[in-house]
Design a protein around this motif. Structure first.
Motif, PDB file in Angstrom:
ATOM      1  N   THR A  45      98.755 -65.313 -67.910  1.00 57.39           N
ATOM      2  CA  THR A  45      99.127 -66.337 -68.892  1.00 57.39           C
ATOM      3  C   THR A  45      99.658 -67.602 -68.225  1.00 57.39           C
ATOM      4  O   THR A  45      99.615 -68.672 -68.821  1.00 57.39           O
ATOM      5  CB  THR A  45     100.175 -65.810 -69.888  1.00 57.39           C
ATOM      6  OG1 THR A  45     101.355 -65.428 -69.163  1.00 57.39           O
ATOM      7  CG2 THR A  45      99.643 -64.619 -70.676  1.00 57.39           C
ATOM      8  N   TRP A  47      98.400 -68.962 -65.442  1.00 59.63           N
ATOM      9  CA  TRP A  47      97.378 -69.747 -64.745  1.00 59.63           C
ATOM     10  C   TRP A  47      96.029 -69.798 -65.449  1.00 59.63           C
ATOM     11  O   TRP A  47      95.289 -70.745 -65.259  1.00 59.63           O
ATOM     12  CB  TRP A  47      97.198 -69.254 -63.304  1.00 59.63           C
ATOM     13  CG  TRP A  47      96.746 -67.829 -63.154  1.00 59.63           C
ATOM     14  CD1 TRP A  47      97.540 -66.733 -63.030  1.00 59.63           C
ATOM     15  CD2 TRP A  47      95.396 -67.355 -63.101  1.00 59.63           C
ATOM     16  NE1 TRP A  47      96.764 -65.596 -62.918  1.00 59.63           N
ATOM     17  CE2 TRP A  47      95.447 -65.953 -62.952  1.00 59.63           C
ATOM     18  CE3 TRP A  47      94.150 -67.980 -63.170  1.00 59.63           C
ATOM     19  CZ2 TRP A  47      94.297 -65.166 -62.872  1.00 59.63           C
ATOM     20  CZ3 TRP A  47      93.002 -67.195 -63.089  1.00 59.63           C
ATOM     21  CH2 TRP A  47      93.098 -65.807 -62.940  1.00 59.63           C
ATOM     22  N   SER A  49      94.180 -70.644 -68.515  1.00 60.20           N
ATOM     23  CA  SER A  49      94.558 -71.425 -69.692  1.00 60.20           C
ATOM     24  C   SER A  49      94.166 -70.810 -71.028  1.00 60.20           C
ATOM     25  O   SER A  49      94.827 -71.060 -72.028  1.00 60.20           O
ATOM     26  CB  SER A  49      93.992 -72.842 -69.571  1.00 60.20           C
ATOM     27  OG  SER A  49      92.580 -72.807 -69.479  1.00 60.20           O
ATOM     28  N   THR A  52      96.611 -66.007 -73.714  1.00 62.83           N
ATOM     29  CA  THR A  52      97.953 -66.154 -74.287  1.00 62.83           C
ATOM     30  C   THR A  52      98.797 -64.906 -74.109  1.00 62.83           C
ATOM     31  O   THR A  52     100.013 -64.965 -74.174  1.00 62.83           O
ATOM     32  CB  THR A  52      97.887 -66.488 -75.791  1.00 62.83           C
ATOM     33  OG1 THR A  52      97.235 -65.419 -76.479  1.00 62.83           O
ATOM     34  CG2 THR A  52      97.142 -67.807 -76.022  1.00 62.83           C
ATOM     35  N   ARG A  68      93.539 -67.786 -76.674  1.00 63.81           N
ATOM     36  CA  ARG A  68      93.756 -68.838 -77.667  1.00 63.81           C
ATOM     37  C   ARG A  68      92.676 -68.705 -78.721  1.00 63.81           C
ATOM     38  O   ARG A  68      91.527 -68.407 -78.414  1.00 63.81           O
ATOM     39  CB  ARG A  68      93.641 -70.219 -77.011  1.00 63.81           C
ATOM     40  CG  ARG A  68      94.922 -70.701 -76.404  1.00 63.81           C
ATOM     41  CD  ARG A  68      94.810 -72.117 -75.894  1.00 63.81           C
ATOM     42  NE  ARG A  68      93.944 -72.116 -74.719  1.00 63.81           N
ATOM     43  CZ  ARG A  68      93.030 -73.030 -74.470  1.00 63.81           C
ATOM     44  NH1 ARG A  68      92.828 -74.027 -75.280  1.00 63.81           N
ATOM     45  NH2 ARG A  68      92.293 -72.952 -73.383  1.00 63.81           N
ATOM     46  N   THR A 142      87.042 -74.286 -68.033  1.00 62.29           N
ATOM     47  CA  THR A 142      88.181 -73.369 -68.085  1.00 62.29           C
ATOM     48  C   THR A 142      88.352 -72.646 -66.757  1.00 62.29           C
ATOM     49  O   THR A 142      89.471 -72.508 -66.250  1.00 62.29           O
ATOM     50  CB  THR A 142      88.001 -72.358 -69.234  1.00 62.29           C
ATOM     51  OG1 THR A 142      87.969 -73.070 -70.474  1.00 62.29           O
ATOM     52  CG2 THR A 142      89.122 -71.335 -69.265  1.00 62.29           C
ATOM     53  N   THR A 145      89.695 -75.247 -64.050  1.00 62.42           N
ATOM     54  CA  THR A 145      91.096 -75.580 -64.321  1.00 62.42           C
ATOM     55  C   THR A 145      92.006 -74.398 -64.010  1.00 62.42           C
ATOM     56  O   THR A 145      93.051 -74.551 -63.380  1.00 62.42           O
ATOM     57  CB  THR A 145      91.262 -76.002 -65.799  1.00 62.42           C
ATOM     58  OG1 THR A 145      90.428 -77.129 -66.046  1.00 62.42           O
ATOM     59  CG2 THR A 145      92.704 -76.340 -66.124  1.00 62.42           C
ATOM     60  N   SER A 146      91.597 -73.225 -64.442  1.00 60.86           N
ATOM     61  CA  SER A 146      92.425 -72.032 -64.252  1.00 60.86           C
ATOM     62  C   SER A 146      92.539 -71.642 -62.788  1.00 60.86           C
ATOM     63  O   SER A 146      93.622 -71.297 -62.305  1.00 60.86           O
ATOM     64  CB  SER A 146      91.868 -70.878 -65.085  1.00 60.86           C
ATOM     65  OG  SER A 146      91.944 -71.206 -66.464  1.00 60.86           O
ATOM     66  N   SER A 149      94.834 -73.940 -61.031  1.00 57.35           N
ATOM     67  CA  SER A 149      96.203 -73.570 -61.374  1.00 57.35           C
ATOM     68  C   SER A 149      96.643 -72.319 -60.592  1.00 57.35           C
ATOM     69  O   SER A 149      97.768 -72.244 -60.096  1.00 57.35           O
ATOM     70  CB  SER A 149      96.303 -73.332 -62.881  1.00 57.35           C
ATOM     71  OG  SER A 149      97.595 -72.957 -63.245  1.00 57.35           O
TER      72      SER A 149
END
Length: 157
Positions: A45, A47, A49, A52, A68, A142, A145-146, A149
């Motif tokens: 959760t 890293w 995105s 949830t 999400r 996704t 980005t993840s 992160s």
């Protein structure tokens, strides 16, 4: 409404009607990346995105994931081979039209860290497959980005 999906094996990653494959280089070492994927399930959760809620179930033999938008998965871990591969199939989901889902995270050492390849393998109704194919760019964003992160998170661990 949650439905049980078709049980599949690791070979599905190569034979699935829909395969979304993405790769990225990380500065973190393969063992650190593997630990984040396979051993720190609740940490997803922080890293990934879209996630949830994430928790291991069955003494780590499975996972319960919430995304999400309300999609839920109950998964069985099929491979946790340090530090090369982490894979799981979805056994139960509320995703409409899904018949079989498997995700594989393949880790390869590089001179400066890890090459991480994520394969999202799926089968489902024609509308489900159509939507997945059209969602490929979003899955890619996704993933990028993840993983960025995750790499930052591992650099500060």
């Amino acid at each position: 409404m949650a439905r049980r999906l078709r049980p599949i094996g690791l070979d599905f990653v190569e034979t699935a009607p829909v395969r979304l494959v993405f790769a990225r280089e990380l500065a973190a070492a393969p063992d650190a990346v593997f630990r984040a994927l396979a051993e720190d399930v609740p940490g997803w959760t922080a890293w990934f995105s879209a996630v949830t809620s994430a928790r291991p179930i069955g003494d780590g033999a499975g996972r319960e994931i919430r995304l999400r938008g309300g999609t839920r998965f109950v998964e069985t871990v099929l491979a946790a081979e340090r530090p090369e591969v982490y894979a799981y199939r979805v056994d139960v989901t509320n995703a409409p039209g899904a018949r079989a889902l498997l995700e594989e995270w393949r880790l390869t050492p590089t001179a400066t860290g890890t090459r991480l390849r994520w394969t999202f393998a799926a089968d489902g109704t024609a509308p489900f497959r159509f939507v997945l194919d059209r969602a490929r760019p979003g899955f890619g964003r996704t993933f990028r980005t993840s993983v960025t992160s995750l790499d930052r998170r591992l650099a500060h661990a």
